[in-house]
Design a protein around this motif. Structure first.
Motif, PDB file in Angstrom:
ATOM      1  N   GLY A  45       4.748   7.680   8.809  1.00 50.20           N
ATOM      2  CA  GLY A  45       4.330   7.511   7.423  1.00 50.20           C
ATOM      3  C   GLY A  45       3.072   8.304   7.130  1.00 50.20           C
ATOM      4  O   GLY A  45       2.953   8.941   6.076  1.00 50.20           O
ATOM      5  N   ARG A  46       2.142   8.282   8.073  1.00 52.01           N
ATOM      6  CA  ARG A  46       0.896   9.031   7.851  1.00 52.01           C
ATOM      7  C   ARG A  46       1.151  10.531   7.820  1.00 52.01           C
ATOM      8  O   ARG A  46       0.536  11.258   7.038  1.00 52.01           O
ATOM      9  N   VAL A  47       2.074  10.994   8.666  1.00 55.72           N
ATOM     10  CA  VAL A  47       2.430  12.419   8.641  1.00 55.72           C
ATOM     11  C   VAL A  47       2.990  12.778   7.264  1.00 55.72           C
ATOM     12  O   VAL A  47       2.618  13.793   6.661  1.00 55.72           O
ATOM     13  N   ALA A  48       3.866  11.900   6.746  1.00 55.87           N
ATOM     14  CA  ALA A  48       4.478  12.174   5.437  1.00 55.87           C
ATOM     15  C   ALA A  48       3.412  12.198   4.342  1.00 55.87           C
ATOM     16  O   ALA A  48       3.425  13.060   3.455  1.00 55.87           O
ATOM     17  N   GLU A  99       0.308  12.894   4.744  1.00 60.36           N
ATOM     18  CA  GLU A  99      -0.457  14.116   4.997  1.00 60.36           C
ATOM     19  C   GLU A  99       0.219  15.302   4.302  1.00 60.36           C
ATOM     20  O   GLU A  99      -0.419  16.125   3.654  1.00 60.36           O
ATOM     21  N   ARG A 100       1.538  15.349   4.412  1.00 63.70           N
ATOM     22  CA  ARG A 100       2.273  16.481   3.833  1.00 63.70           C
ATOM     23  C   ARG A 100       2.152  16.544   2.319  1.00 63.70           C
ATOM     24  O   ARG A 100       2.274  17.605   1.724  1.00 63.70           O
ATOM     25  N   VAL A 101       1.964  15.393   1.684  1.00 66.15           N
ATOM     26  CA  VAL A 101       1.794  15.417   0.227  1.00 66.15           C
ATOM     27  C   VAL A 101       0.302  15.377  -0.134  1.00 66.15           C
ATOM     28  O   VAL A 101      -0.057  15.174  -1.295  1.00 66.15           O
ATOM     29  N   GLY A 102      -0.554  15.549   0.878  1.00 63.20           N
ATOM     30  CA  GLY A 102      -1.989  15.659   0.631  1.00 63.20           C
ATOM     31  C   GLY A 102      -2.669  14.341   0.329  1.00 63.20           C
ATOM     32  O   GLY A 102      -3.687  14.298  -0.353  1.00 63.20           O
ATOM     33  N   LEU A 103      -2.102  13.228   0.807  1.00 63.76           N
ATOM     34  CA  LEU A 103      -2.683  11.925   0.473  1.00 63.76           C
ATOM     35  C   LEU A 103      -2.978  11.094   1.719  1.00 63.76           C
ATOM     36  O   LEU A 103      -2.952   9.866   1.682  1.00 63.76           O
ATOM     37  N   ALA A 104      -3.304  11.773   2.812  1.00 58.36           N
ATOM     38  CA  ALA A 104      -3.583  11.045   4.053  1.00 58.36           C
ATOM     39  C   ALA A 104      -4.695  10.024   3.850  1.00 58.36           C
ATOM     40  O   ALA A 104      -4.672   8.939   4.427  1.00 58.36           O
ATOM     41  N   ASP A 105      -5.638  10.360   2.986  1.00 60.71           N
ATOM     42  CA  ASP A 105      -6.786   9.464   2.789  1.00 60.71           C
ATOM     43  C   ASP A 105      -6.486   8.332   1.811  1.00 60.71           C
ATOM     44  O   ASP A 105      -7.345   7.510   1.533  1.00 60.71           O
ATOM     45  N   ARG A 106      -5.275   8.272   1.277  1.00 62.34           N
ATOM     46  CA  ARG A 106      -4.945   7.212   0.322  1.00 62.34           C
ATOM     47  C   ARG A 106      -3.959   6.194   0.908  1.00 62.34           C
ATOM     48  O   ARG A 106      -3.401   5.385   0.182  1.00 62.34           O
ATOM     49  N   THR A 119       0.848  -1.185   0.000  1.00 59.99           N
ATOM     50  CA  THR A 119       0.000   0.000   0.000  1.00 59.99           C
ATOM     51  C   THR A 119       0.891   1.245   0.000  1.00 59.99           C
ATOM     52  O   THR A 119       2.114   1.152   0.158  1.00 59.99           O
ATOM     53  N   ALA A 120       0.238   2.416  -0.157  1.00 64.26           N
ATOM     54  CA  ALA A 120       0.977   3.678  -0.087  1.00 64.26           C
ATOM     55  C   ALA A 120       1.731   3.754   1.243  1.00 64.26           C
ATOM     56  O   ALA A 120       2.921   4.064   1.287  1.00 64.26           O
ATOM     57  N   LEU A 121       1.024   3.415   2.321  1.00 61.18           N
ATOM     58  CA  LEU A 121       1.660   3.482   3.643  1.00 61.18           C
ATOM     59  C   LEU A 121       2.817   2.480   3.734  1.00 61.18           C
ATOM     60  O   LEU A 121       3.869   2.789   4.292  1.00 61.18           O
ATOM     61  N   GLY A 122       2.624   1.294   3.178  1.00 57.91           N
ATOM     62  CA  GLY A 122       3.686   0.291   3.169  1.00 57.91           C
ATOM     63  C   GLY A 122       4.917   0.792   2.441  1.00 57.91           C
ATOM     64  O   GLY A 122       6.052   0.595   2.885  1.00 57.91           O
ATOM     65  N   ASN A 123       4.706   1.479   1.311  1.00 63.38           N
ATOM     66  CA  ASN A 123       5.808   2.059   0.566  1.00 63.38           C
ATOM     67  C   ASN A 123       6.589   3.050   1.419  1.00 63.38           C
ATOM     68  O   ASN A 123       7.809   3.078   1.408  1.00 63.38           O
ATOM     69  N   VAL A 124       5.835   3.883   2.158  1.00 61.54           N
ATOM     70  CA  VAL A 124       6.467   4.956   2.921  1.00 61.54           C
ATOM     71  C   VAL A 124       7.182   4.410   4.154  1.00 61.54           C
ATOM     72  O   VAL A 124       8.223   4.926   4.552  1.00 61.54           O
ATOM     73  N   THR A 125       6.642   3.328   4.737  1.00 62.88           N
ATOM     74  CA  THR A 125       7.203   2.876   6.017  1.00 62.88           C
ATOM     75  C   THR A 125       8.312   1.834   5.887  1.00 62.88           C
ATOM     76  O   THR A 125       9.004   1.565   6.862  1.00 62.88           O
ATOM     77  N   VAL A 132       3.215   9.976  -3.466  1.00 61.67           N
ATOM     78  CA  VAL A 132       3.558   8.924  -2.499  1.00 61.67           C
ATOM     79  C   VAL A 132       5.074   8.701  -2.514  1.00 61.67           C
ATOM     80  O   VAL A 132       5.708   8.543  -1.462  1.00 61.67           O
ATOM     81  N   ALA A 133       5.650   8.713  -3.722  1.00 63.09           N
ATOM     82  CA  ALA A 133       7.098   8.512  -3.824  1.00 63.09           C
ATOM     83  C   ALA A 133       7.838   9.630  -3.087  1.00 63.09           C
ATOM     84  O   ALA A 133       8.862   9.380  -2.438  1.00 63.09           O
TER      85      ALA A 133
END
Lengths: 221, 226, 247
Positions: free
Chosen positions: C122-125, C127-134, C98-104, C150-151
């Protein structure tokens, strides 16, 4: 070690026997490969009729023979049928067993190939007035075969290797002759010879396949 | 007796079947043991070879490729016969069971190495780069990023190949392994009746048909979609 | 090697076989600076970027990033890379996560955070790119612009000291470019040091501190955007700018 497995004297003595076996293996392959291809093509063409009444029994047929070890099929024909008063001989049994077994494998491959050709190809062909069979023959099949060429070759390799099962029902192919020579000479050299011959015969095909397969899997992404 | 009765009497003789049922069942146990051993060791060794190959050590890779090619070229029955009838001349005399197990495990190792390797190499370079650029090591990238994607890709060809090779346990009968076919054959010659053979055939269907059907299901489920 | 630049690359050469791609490039970047690298394709700008975090091994030269000698055999390259974010043209998100998996992933495996902490960061990051809901979406379920954001989140979650952007918008449909540039502008305002290889000249003009023009493996000239775009001193720069602006 050399004495046991690469005994020159025994090689010389066994060579004519092993050579006979090699020719018979080649001959057998030349018969069972086209037979299997034919069986597979028939199955795949039947499966292309998108009617569940045709498709489901076909799938069951194919799965049945994919689940059934070819050697069991062969023994069933060779040792079982005589009880029904039908004695076919080793060679005929091999031919029938291979037709059923390898035909199912080839059938799956052809079917996947036909499925891989976009519907638009048939539509284009039909729109120019070709019949359903013509579209299949001139448009779909050539593309289908090209798409699954690695799988077809890979299965053919397996079929050639499978001819060694003939030795179990006394078909005088390479392995059978090598074992005969072994029991005459009390030395495993003839079997080593057979193994080396199989390897030299099939190695080029294996090399080619491993190239094709690498490319095919990469292309799936 | 009508022809049909005679047929049933010959091929599905209840008395004979009942008598040899225990033999067939014990054959099934041997077949299952053999099959599980082959799958675990063959796939394990294949994956290990593919991982070794990813280290890209030239001479080692040539050796791996040669071994893989060798076991892809030789008919399994030839390997079994060579091991069982040939190896004793050099000292070790593996039993029929061990000969069959090792031979088929080698064959599965060879095929699965090819498949695992193709899976690993099919993962785009960008995946490696993205992972390495965030500080993951070679090993971490391999295990967390590359292999999970490669596995997904390799599952359909791997299941098909595994089934085809595991069915080869029937070859063990040539070297006196008491698996299904071996039991069925000897029961047939003892009873002068083909009913045990029919039971043996049924036993194979019971064991392998579910696996084949499952493989078909896996194939559709794991078809790669992006 | 004493330096007050956060990136200090000197005399970088790179050969690919017989091809001489970088012919002695010097690049110094100050903290909080946004450096924009432009130039025709094949000029070596991407290769230079990839040398900075050693995705490409330079043939010779020296690279110091945030006080760490990147080319020293004793340097723990994985640890160093964690501090250098990189964003790719083709996103290179992990499709099986998932997006979160990618980030973490790197937070857990490289930074050694526990799952809970990694996911919070990861969620903070995101959030910063405007994709908290993804966060729970896989790359396949996201648009190209979202994937690239996400990248970016994957990089900033590691709190990099420098970020490298390798043509981050080139693979995007025109209508999706804006959202990615917006995120980059936000990063710049937060004081991130950034080195960007891109053809987004409008963005370069109003966001970059310095524009570097490369051609044929060398830096031809560099300066503030206004100077490079309005008054290039070199003929090759002028030709390139002219060509770009005609589009």
């Amino acid at each position: 070690m050399i004495e046991a497995f690469f005994n020159i004297e025994i090689m010389k003595a066994a060579w004519p026997i092993v050579l006979t076996g090699l020719w018979n293996t080649i001959l057998l392959s030349l018969i069972v490969v086209p037979l299997g291809l034919l069986g597979g093509l028939i199955l795949a063409l039947l499966a292309s009729i998108k009617n569940p009444l045709v498709r489901w029994p076909l799938m069951a047929w194919v799965d049945f023979f994919r689940a059934f070890p070819p050697l069991v099929l062969l023994v069933l024909l060779f040792a079982g049928l005589p009880f029904a008063g039908l004695e076919l001989g080793g060679f005929a049994c091999v031919a029938i067993a291979f037709f059923l077994n390898t035909g199912s494998y080839y059938g799956e491959i052809f079917r996947a190939g036909i499925d891989s050709v976009p519907v638009g190809q048939v539509e284009a062909a039909r729109s120019t007035g070709l019949t359903r069979m013509q579209a299949m023959r001139y448009v779909v099949l050539p593309q289908a075969v090209r798409n699954v060429m690695p799988d077809l070759l890979s299965n053919t390799l397996e079929v050639v290797k499978l001819t060694s099962l003939g030795s179990v029902v006394a078909v005088p192919e390479l392995l059978y002759e090598a074992r005969q020579a072994q029991s005459i000479t009390y030395n495993p050299t003839p079997i080593v010879m057979a193994a080396v011959i199989y390897f030299l015969l099939l190695w080029p095909l294996v090399r080619l396949l491993s190239r094709l397969e690498n490319r095919a899997l990469a292309g799936r992404r | 007796m009508s022809g049909w009765d005679k047929f049933v009497e010959t091929f599905f003789n209840a008395k004979v079947m009942w008598k040899y049922l225990p033999d067939i069942l014990s054959g099934m146990v041997v077949t299952i043991e053999l099959a599980l051993l082959i799958v675990v060791t063959g796939l394990g060794a294949g994956l290990a070879l593919a991982l070794l190959r990813s280290l890209a050590i030239r001479p080692l890779n040539w050796l791996i490729i040669f071994v893989v090619d060798l076991f892809r070229s030789l008919p399994p029955l030839v390997i079994i016969v060579l091991m069982y009838f040939g190896l004793p001349y050099a000292g070790p005399a593996p039993s029929g069971f061990v000969s069959t197990w090792l031979s088929l495990a080698f064959v599965l190792m060879a095929f699965s190495e090819e498949i695992f390797w193709a899976g690993i190499t099919s993962i785009p370079k960008g995946q490696w780069e993205a992972s390495r650029s965030t500080g993951l090591s070679f090993g971490q990238t391999l295990f967390n990023v590359v292999l999970p994607q490669a596995f997904r890709l390799t599952i359909p060809p791997l299941t098909n190949r595994t089934i085809a090779i595991t069915k080869g346990t029937a070859l063990g009968t040539v070297v006196a392994v008491t698996e299904i076919l071996g039991q069925a054959s000897s029961a047939m010659s003892n009873s002068y009746n083909p009913s045990p053979l029919m039971m043996g055939a049924a036993a194979y269907i019971v064991l392998f048909l579910p696996v084949v059907v499952a493989a078909r299901w896996i194939e559709t489920k794991f078809a790669w979609k992006r | 090697m004493a330096t007050n630049h956060i990136v200090d690359a000197r005399a970088i050469h790179k050969h690919f076989g017989t091809l001489h791609v970088l012919k002695g490039v010097d690049l110094k970047v100050d903290e909080r600076e946004l450096v924009f690298i432009i130039g025709p394709s094949g000029s070596g700008k991407s290769t230079l970027l990839r040398c900075l975090n050693r995705l490409e091994e330079p043939s010779s030269g020296s690279i110091v990033v945030d006080g760490i000698d990147m080319l020293d055999a004793k340097t723990d390259i994985n640890h160093a890379r964690r501090r250098i974010g990189m964003v790719f043209q083709s996103f290179n998100l992990y499709p099986h996560m998932t997006a979160l998996g990618n980030v973490t992933l790197a937070l857990r495996k490289v930074a050694g955070k526990g799952r809970a902490e990694a996911e919070a960061l990861g969620r903070v990051a995101l959030e910063r790119v405007g994709l908290a809901d993804r966060a729970e979406h896989t790359p396949g379920q996201l648009s190209g612009g979202q994937q690239q954001r996400v990248a970016i989140a994957r990089s900033i979650a590691l709190e990099p000291r420098v970020m490298l952007f390798d043509e981050p918008t080139s693979a995007l449909d025109p209508e999706l470019v804006g959202s990615v540039l917006e995120v980059m502008r936000g990063l710049r305002e937060s004081g991130m040091t950034m080195i960007v290889v891109s053809h987004e000249m409008g963005f370069a003009r109003n966001a970059a501190d310095r524009v570097v023009f490369m051609d044929d493996g060398l830096i031809v000239e560099q300066g503030p955007p206004a100077a490079i775009f309005e008054n290039p001193t070199h003929e090759r720069t002028r030709a390139f700018i002219g060509q770009i602006q005609r589009h």
